[in-house]
Design a protein around this motif. Sequence first.
Motif, PDB file in Angstrom:
ATOM      1  N   VAL A  13      -5.305 -30.450  -1.011  1.00  0.00           N
ATOM      2  CA  VAL A  13      -6.089 -31.165  -2.017  1.00  0.00           C
ATOM      3  C   VAL A  13      -5.993 -30.488  -3.384  1.00  0.00           C
ATOM      4  CG1 VAL A  13      -7.663 -32.256  -0.395  1.00  0.00           C
ATOM      5  CG2 VAL A  13      -8.279 -30.079  -1.378  1.00  0.00           C
ATOM      6  N   THR A  14      -5.868 -29.182  -3.415  1.00  0.00           N
ATOM      7  CA  THR A  14      -5.720 -28.477  -4.689  1.00  0.00           C
ATOM      8  C   THR A  14      -4.376 -28.802  -5.319  1.00  0.00           C
ATOM      9  OG1 THR A  14      -7.127 -26.698  -3.884  1.00  0.00           O
ATOM     10  CG2 THR A  14      -5.795 -26.221  -5.812  1.00  0.00           C
ATOM     11  N   CYS A  16      -2.437 -31.482  -4.704  1.00  0.00           N
ATOM     12  CA  CYS A  16      -2.351 -32.911  -5.031  1.00  0.00           C
ATOM     13  C   CYS A  16      -3.307 -33.303  -6.153  1.00  0.00           C
ATOM     14  CB  CYS A  16      -2.642 -33.757  -3.800  1.00  0.00           C
ATOM     15  SG  CYS A  16      -1.393 -33.592  -2.513  1.00  0.00           S
ATOM     16  N   SER A  17      -4.296 -32.501  -6.409  1.00  0.00           N
ATOM     17  CA  SER A  17      -5.287 -32.829  -7.417  1.00  0.00           C
ATOM     18  C   SER A  17      -5.538 -31.606  -8.294  1.00  0.00           C
ATOM     19  CB  SER A  17      -6.578 -33.270  -6.733  1.00  0.00           C
ATOM     20  OG  SER A  17      -7.559 -33.531  -7.685  1.00  0.00           O
ATOM     21  N   THR A  21     -10.119 -33.343  -9.559  1.00  0.00           N
ATOM     22  CA  THR A  21     -10.814 -34.580  -9.187  1.00  0.00           C
ATOM     23  C   THR A  21     -11.288 -34.560  -7.739  1.00  0.00           C
ATOM     24  OG1 THR A  21      -8.702 -35.642  -8.692  1.00  0.00           O
ATOM     25  CG2 THR A  21      -9.647 -36.050 -10.863  1.00  0.00           C
ATOM     26  N   TRP A  22     -10.612 -33.800  -6.882  1.00  0.00           N
ATOM     27  CA  TRP A  22     -11.037 -33.764  -5.480  1.00  0.00           C
ATOM     28  C   TRP A  22     -12.417 -33.133  -5.346  1.00  0.00           C
ATOM     29  CZ3 TRP A  22     -12.303 -29.652  -2.366  1.00  0.00           C
ATOM     30  CH2 TRP A  22     -12.010 -28.379  -2.856  1.00  0.00           C
ATOM     31  N   LEU A  23     -12.724 -32.154  -6.197  1.00  0.00           N
ATOM     32  CA  LEU A  23     -14.028 -31.509  -6.138  1.00  0.00           C
ATOM     33  C   LEU A  23     -15.127 -32.483  -6.574  1.00  0.00           C
ATOM     34  CD1 LEU A  23     -15.457 -28.950  -5.389  1.00  0.00           C
ATOM     35  CD2 LEU A  23     -15.081 -28.098  -7.684  1.00  0.00           C
ATOM     36  N   ARG A  24     -14.847 -33.274  -7.603  1.00  0.00           N
ATOM     37  CA  ARG A  24     -15.805 -34.303  -8.032  1.00  0.00           C
ATOM     38  C   ARG A  24     -16.025 -35.328  -6.925  1.00  0.00           C
ATOM     39  NH1 ARG A  24     -13.344 -33.957 -12.814  1.00  0.00           N
ATOM     40  NH2 ARG A  24     -12.011 -35.767 -12.462  1.00  0.00           N
ATOM     41  N   LEU A  25     -14.945 -35.736  -6.291  1.00  0.00           N
ATOM     42  CA  LEU A  25     -15.033 -36.699  -5.198  1.00  0.00           C
ATOM     43  C   LEU A  25     -15.841 -36.119  -4.029  1.00  0.00           C
ATOM     44  CD1 LEU A  25     -14.219 -39.423  -3.996  1.00  0.00           C
ATOM     45  CD2 LEU A  25     -12.113 -38.360  -3.206  1.00  0.00           C
ATOM     46  N   LYS A  26     -15.605 -34.854  -3.733  1.00  0.00           N
ATOM     47  CA  LYS A  26     -16.345 -34.189  -2.658  1.00  0.00           C
ATOM     48  C   LYS A  26     -17.834 -34.180  -2.974  1.00  0.00           C
ATOM     49  CE  LYS A  26     -16.996 -29.757  -0.408  1.00  0.00           C
ATOM     50  NZ  LYS A  26     -16.695 -28.345  -0.413  1.00  0.00           N
TER      51      LYS A  26
END
Length: 168
Positions: A13-14, A16-17, A21-26
Amino acid sequence: CMAIFDAILVHIVTTCSADGTWLRLKRQMLQALYAKKDARILQILTETYAEADAIFLQEVANDFIRKAQATELAARYHIAACDTIDGTRDQNSLVLLSRRYFNIATVVEHTQEIMAAFDSSVPVAPGDLLLLSVDDVQGRSYLLASFHGDTNGLATLPVLAAVHALAQ
């Protein structure tokens, strides 16, 4: 192995993003799934199922029951829970009965009659089953059951047989 698996997922995820944005989505997912879970469930019950005459719920936490009783949901529905509800497992069965359809004064709980018939081989814990009889406003009788079945299905047949026997 789990730590390695988690490290691989974080790396993916790091990579790819890279913009985070993955942290915001999480964070959004955690808010929706945990922090605001009860409020969202109450909203769904109040809005989506507003016309339902009976709603059957399983795996309900005691805290949720208290929250539901303090909302407009309690004005429209009688929130029935087992007399021997389990306050520690938070896996309780409920039945919400429409006050406009059911004569709430006729509600009788039969859960303990069924629970007493089980031997120790039937894995049914307090709160897993709620069995009620109730009449509607026109005098028709109903036997309603809300059941939180066990993972392996070992209690399903004995519970159904016991409910059927009581119904007979």
